[in-house]
Design a protein around this motif. Structure first.
Motif, PDB file in Angstrom:
ATOM      1  N   ASP A 147       0.811  -1.222   0.000  1.00 23.74           N
ATOM      2  CA  ASP A 147       0.000   0.000   0.000  1.00 23.74           C
ATOM      3  C   ASP A 147       0.840   1.266   0.000  1.00 23.74           C
ATOM      4  OD1 ASP A 147      -2.124  -1.750   0.121  1.00 23.74           O
ATOM      5  OD2 ASP A 147      -2.468  -1.489   2.262  1.00 23.74           O
ATOM      6  N   VAL A 148       2.007   1.227  -0.623  1.00 19.22           N
ATOM      7  CA  VAL A 148       2.912   2.376  -0.598  1.00 19.22           C
ATOM      8  C   VAL A 148       2.283   3.589  -1.273  1.00 19.22           C
ATOM      9  CG1 VAL A 148       5.199   3.220  -1.255  1.00 19.22           C
ATOM     10  CG2 VAL A 148       4.897   0.824  -0.642  1.00 19.22           C
ATOM     11  N   HIS A 149       1.586   3.365  -2.370  1.00 14.39           N
ATOM     12  CA  HIS A 149       1.034   4.462  -3.153  1.00 14.39           C
ATOM     13  C   HIS A 149      -0.496   4.428  -3.181  1.00 14.39           C
ATOM     14  CE1 HIS A 149       5.094   5.453  -4.380  1.00 14.39           C
ATOM     15  NE2 HIS A 149       5.276   4.184  -4.693  1.00 14.39           N
ATOM     16  N   GLY A 150      -1.084   3.869  -2.154  1.00 14.03           N
ATOM     17  CA  GLY A 150      -2.522   3.753  -2.050  1.00 14.03           C
ATOM     18  C   GLY A 150      -2.918   2.306  -1.840  1.00 14.03           C
ATOM     19  N   PRO A 151      -4.161   2.063  -1.411  1.00 11.78           N
ATOM     20  CA  PRO A 151      -4.597   0.681  -1.191  1.00 11.78           C
ATOM     21  C   PRO A 151      -4.428  -0.179  -2.432  1.00 11.78           C
ATOM     22  CG  PRO A 151      -6.195   2.242  -0.313  1.00 11.78           C
ATOM     23  CD  PRO A 151      -5.208   3.053  -1.100  1.00 11.78           C
ATOM     24  N   GLY A 152      -3.747  -1.312  -2.280  1.00 13.51           N
ATOM     25  CA  GLY A 152      -3.572  -2.241  -3.378  1.00 13.51           C
ATOM     26  C   GLY A 152      -2.515  -1.837  -4.383  1.00 13.51           C
ATOM     27  N   LEU A 153      -1.681  -0.845  -4.082  1.00 14.23           N
ATOM     28  CA  LEU A 153      -0.610  -0.433  -4.983  1.00 14.23           C
ATOM     29  C   LEU A 153       0.710  -0.573  -4.221  1.00 14.23           C
ATOM     30  CD1 LEU A 153      -0.515   0.459  -7.909  1.00 14.23           C
ATOM     31  CD2 LEU A 153      -0.549   2.836  -7.149  1.00 14.23           C
ATOM     32  N   ASP A 154       1.340  -1.734  -4.402  1.00 15.15           N
ATOM     33  CA  ASP A 154       2.492  -2.146  -3.602  1.00 15.15           C
ATOM     34  C   ASP A 154       3.787  -2.029  -4.400  1.00 15.15           C
ATOM     35  OD1 ASP A 154       0.375  -2.957  -1.951  1.00 15.15           O
ATOM     36  OD2 ASP A 154       0.492  -5.032  -2.666  1.00 15.15           O
ATOM     37  N   VAL A 155       4.894  -2.065  -3.694  1.00 14.22           N
ATOM     38  CA  VAL A 155       6.219  -2.059  -4.308  1.00 14.22           C
ATOM     39  C   VAL A 155       6.908  -3.377  -3.988  1.00 14.22           C
ATOM     40  CG1 VAL A 155       8.526  -1.015  -4.276  1.00 14.22           C
ATOM     41  CG2 VAL A 155       6.485   0.443  -4.254  1.00 14.22           C
ATOM     42  N   ARG A 156       7.453  -4.021  -5.002  1.00 15.96           N
ATOM     43  CA  ARG A 156       8.270  -5.221  -4.837  1.00 15.96           C
ATOM     44  C   ARG A 156       9.687  -4.855  -5.276  1.00 15.96           C
ATOM     45  NH1 ARG A 156       4.840  -9.437  -2.632  1.00 15.96           N
ATOM     46  NH2 ARG A 156       2.736  -8.779  -3.202  1.00 15.96           N
ATOM     47  N   GLY A 157      10.533  -4.630  -4.299  1.00 13.07           N
ATOM     48  CA  GLY A 157      11.903  -4.238  -4.574  1.00 13.07           C
ATOM     49  C   GLY A 157      12.871  -5.071  -3.770  1.00 13.07           C
ATOM     50  N   ASP A 158      13.726  -4.426  -2.985  1.00 13.40           N
ATOM     51  CA  ASP A 158      14.748  -5.130  -2.229  1.00 13.40           C
ATOM     52  C   ASP A 158      14.115  -6.133  -1.272  1.00 13.40           C
ATOM     53  OD1 ASP A 158      16.004  -3.105  -3.543  1.00 13.40           O
ATOM     54  OD2 ASP A 158      16.970  -2.227  -1.791  1.00 13.40           O
ATOM     55  N   GLY A 159      14.573  -7.373  -1.355  1.00 18.45           N
ATOM     56  CA  GLY A 159      14.054  -8.413  -0.477  1.00 18.45           C
ATOM     57  C   GLY A 159      12.698  -8.959  -0.863  1.00 18.45           C
ATOM     58  N   GLY A 160      12.216  -8.631  -2.065  1.00 13.33           N
ATOM     59  CA  GLY A 160      10.889  -9.083  -2.479  1.00 13.33           C
ATOM     60  C   GLY A 160      10.940 -10.103  -3.597  1.00 13.33           C
ATOM     61  N   LEU A 161       9.763 -10.530  -4.027  1.00  5.98           N
ATOM     62  CA  LEU A 161       9.655 -11.439  -5.163  1.00  5.98           C
ATOM     63  C   LEU A 161       8.306 -11.266  -5.820  1.00  5.98           C
ATOM     64  CD1 LEU A 161       7.695 -14.198  -4.630  1.00  5.98           C
ATOM     65  CD2 LEU A 161       9.484 -14.642  -2.986  1.00  5.98           C
ATOM     66  N   VAL A 162       8.229 -11.694  -7.072  1.00  2.00           N
ATOM     67  CA  VAL A 162       6.956 -11.726  -7.795  1.00  2.00           C
ATOM     68  C   VAL A 162       6.778 -13.103  -8.411  1.00  2.00           C
ATOM     69  CG1 VAL A 162       6.706  -9.277  -8.328  1.00  2.00           C
ATOM     70  CG2 VAL A 162       8.062 -10.730  -9.838  1.00  2.00           C
ATOM     71  N   VAL A 163       5.536 -13.528  -8.534  1.00  7.02           N
ATOM     72  CA  VAL A 163       5.210 -14.758  -9.240  1.00  7.02           C
ATOM     73  C   VAL A 163       5.134 -14.426 -10.726  1.00  7.02           C
ATOM     74  CG1 VAL A 163       3.531 -16.611  -9.505  1.00  7.02           C
ATOM     75  CG2 VAL A 163       3.978 -15.645  -7.242  1.00  7.02           C
ATOM     76  N   ALA A 164       5.748 -15.251 -11.560  1.00  4.74           N
ATOM     77  CA  ALA A 164       5.915 -14.929 -12.981  1.00  4.74           C
ATOM     78  C   ALA A 164       5.138 -15.891 -13.874  1.00  4.74           C
ATOM     79  CB  ALA A 164       7.400 -14.970 -13.336  1.00  4.74           C
ATOM     80  N   PRO A 165       4.802 -15.458 -15.091  1.00  5.49           N
ATOM     81  CA  PRO A 165       4.157 -16.350 -16.067  1.00  5.49           C
ATOM     82  C   PRO A 165       5.036 -17.552 -16.402  1.00  5.49           C
ATOM     83  CG  PRO A 165       4.047 -14.034 -16.772  1.00  5.49           C
ATOM     84  CD  PRO A 165       4.989 -14.095 -15.612  1.00  5.49           C
ATOM     85  N   PRO A 166       4.451 -18.696 -16.710  1.00  6.33           N
ATOM     86  CA  PRO A 166       3.017 -19.001 -16.794  1.00  6.33           C
ATOM     87  C   PRO A 166       2.472 -19.641 -15.517  1.00  6.33           C
ATOM     88  CG  PRO A 166       4.245 -20.776 -17.790  1.00  6.33           C
ATOM     89  CD  PRO A 166       5.277 -19.809 -17.272  1.00  6.33           C
ATOM     90  N   SER A 167       2.919 -19.162 -14.363  1.00  7.96           N
ATOM     91  CA  SER A 167       2.446 -19.713 -13.088  1.00  7.96           C
ATOM     92  C   SER A 167       0.927 -19.626 -12.984  1.00  7.96           C
ATOM     93  CB  SER A 167       3.082 -18.948 -11.928  1.00  7.96           C
ATOM     94  OG  SER A 167       4.495 -19.052 -11.948  1.00  7.96           O
ATOM     95  N   ARG A 168       0.379 -20.511 -12.155  1.00  7.12           N
ATOM     96  CA  ARG A 168      -1.077 -20.553 -11.967  1.00  7.12           C
ATOM     97  C   ARG A 168      -1.460 -19.943 -10.630  1.00  7.12           C
ATOM     98  NH1 ARG A 168      -3.192 -25.566 -11.292  1.00  7.12           N
ATOM     99  NH2 ARG A 168      -1.138 -26.442 -10.853  1.00  7.12           N
ATOM    100  N   HIS A 169      -2.511 -19.139 -10.647  1.00 10.60           N
ATOM    101  CA  HIS A 169      -3.077 -18.558  -9.436  1.00 10.60           C
ATOM    102  C   HIS A 169      -4.050 -19.573  -8.834  1.00 10.60           C
ATOM    103  CE1 HIS A 169      -5.541 -15.782  -6.964  1.00 10.60           C
ATOM    104  NE2 HIS A 169      -4.445 -15.044  -6.933  1.00 10.60           N
TER     105      HIS A 169
END
Length: 322
Positions: A147-169
């Protein structure tokens, strides 16, 4: 062409990349080839606390690897594992994470009405219908936080990760690249990733809970409240609309060959988000975007197609938070 063959031809009309047709193992190897360290993530049907998002290896920030041998071993052990990409200095990535379930689309529209349009960049449509905007890491501390820039608007930077395609939700949908990324290689990344817009994404002076592998952003206010909070006083509306359209025109008209349709697609998404927030109408924006596309060298039909693709995706996002 093999479904696991090369991934791009410049300036084709935007479509979800054929990267979604890669196997998970081959996609993990592809990201490693870009210099992005990867880790295996629990598949959505795993009996873990956070299926679809929980790392399967200990000390994952350090364990993440670009070694083909290590990646092959992980996906032999967990052939259905989702793919995680470590963000921050190791990968050179900073991600703006838009979570529609927590109001991210409205937050992004409100943010851009204040600071101008964010640079167009490589984008992933998440399994839940949100988006990951991939930027080049700024080279200074970039905290991963919710929520850095408002509700539901997050930052993934140092120490973070993202799930990448073609991963399944867990909902069953796959993460997918938006637009055409078939030419994205380590040596061409500069043509795809925009710089982290540090001047526009200056965090407000408030504390933000850090994002970890075992946490998720707190619950956001109801969507109706988000839409109300993003309304702009009438006296300022026209000036902001003009600023938004001017920023979009400049972004599109200055794009080189290979980036034009992708930037138009991105601009269509931005217009759709602003329209959902009641800031401007697509009818007013579309002629400006098409004119910018023609100025960049596209023909009108290509420009209209690209803009409308982006508008359709944004419309789907706005329905998800309604």
């Amino acid at each position: 062409m093999s479904p696991e063959g090369p991934l791009m031809h410049p300036d084709l009309p935007p479509s979800v990349s054929r990267a979604h047709r890669l196997t998970l193992r081959r996609a993990a190897l592809y990201y490693a080839g870009l210099g992005w360290p990867v880790i295996p993530i629990a598949p959505p049907d795993a009996a873990v606390a956070r299926p679809g998002k929980q790392p399967l290896v200990r000390d994952w920030p350090a364990a993440a690897s670009t070694s083909p041998e290590q990646i092959q071993a992980w996906w032999r052990q967990w052939p259905d594992a989702n793919i995680g990409i470590v963000t921050g200095p190791r990968s050179g990535l900073g991600i703006l994470d838009l979570d529609v379930d927590k109001g991210g689309a409205a937050s992004l529209a409100a943010l851009e009405s204040r600071v101008g349009c964010l640079p167009g960049t490589v984008t992933v449509l998440t399994g839940s219908g949100g988006a990951h905007l991939y930027y080049r890491h700024p080279g200074i501390a970039l905290l991963s936080a919710a929520d850095v820039h408002g509700p539901g608007l997050d930052v993934r930077g140092d120490g973070g990760l993202v799930v990448a395609p073609p991963s399944r939700h867990p909902c069953g949908h796959r993460y997918a690249w938006v637009g055409d990324v078939r030419g994205m290689r380590r040596e061409t990344l500069a043509d795809y990733l925009a710089d982290w817009p540090a001047g526009q994404l200056t965090p407000p002076q408030r504390s933000c809970p850090p994002l970890t592998s075992s946490s998720s952003p707190p619950t956001a206010p109801p969507a109706a409240a988000l839409r109300a909070s993003s309304r702009i006083p009438e006296t300022h509306r026209e000036a902001r609309v003009e600023a938004i359209l001017r920023g979009l025109y400049e972004q599109i008209s200055s794009r080189p060959r290979g980036q034009r349709t992708r930037t138009l697609y991105w601009a269509g998404c931005r217009v759709g988000e602003h329209a959902a927030a009641g800031i401007l109408t697509p009818e007013r924006a579309i002629p400006v975007l098409v004119s910018a596309g023609v100025a960049a060298g596209l023909n009108p039909s290509e420009a209209i197609h690209s803009v409308k693709c982006g508008l359709r995706v944004a419309a789907a996002l706005s329905v998800a938070i309604a």
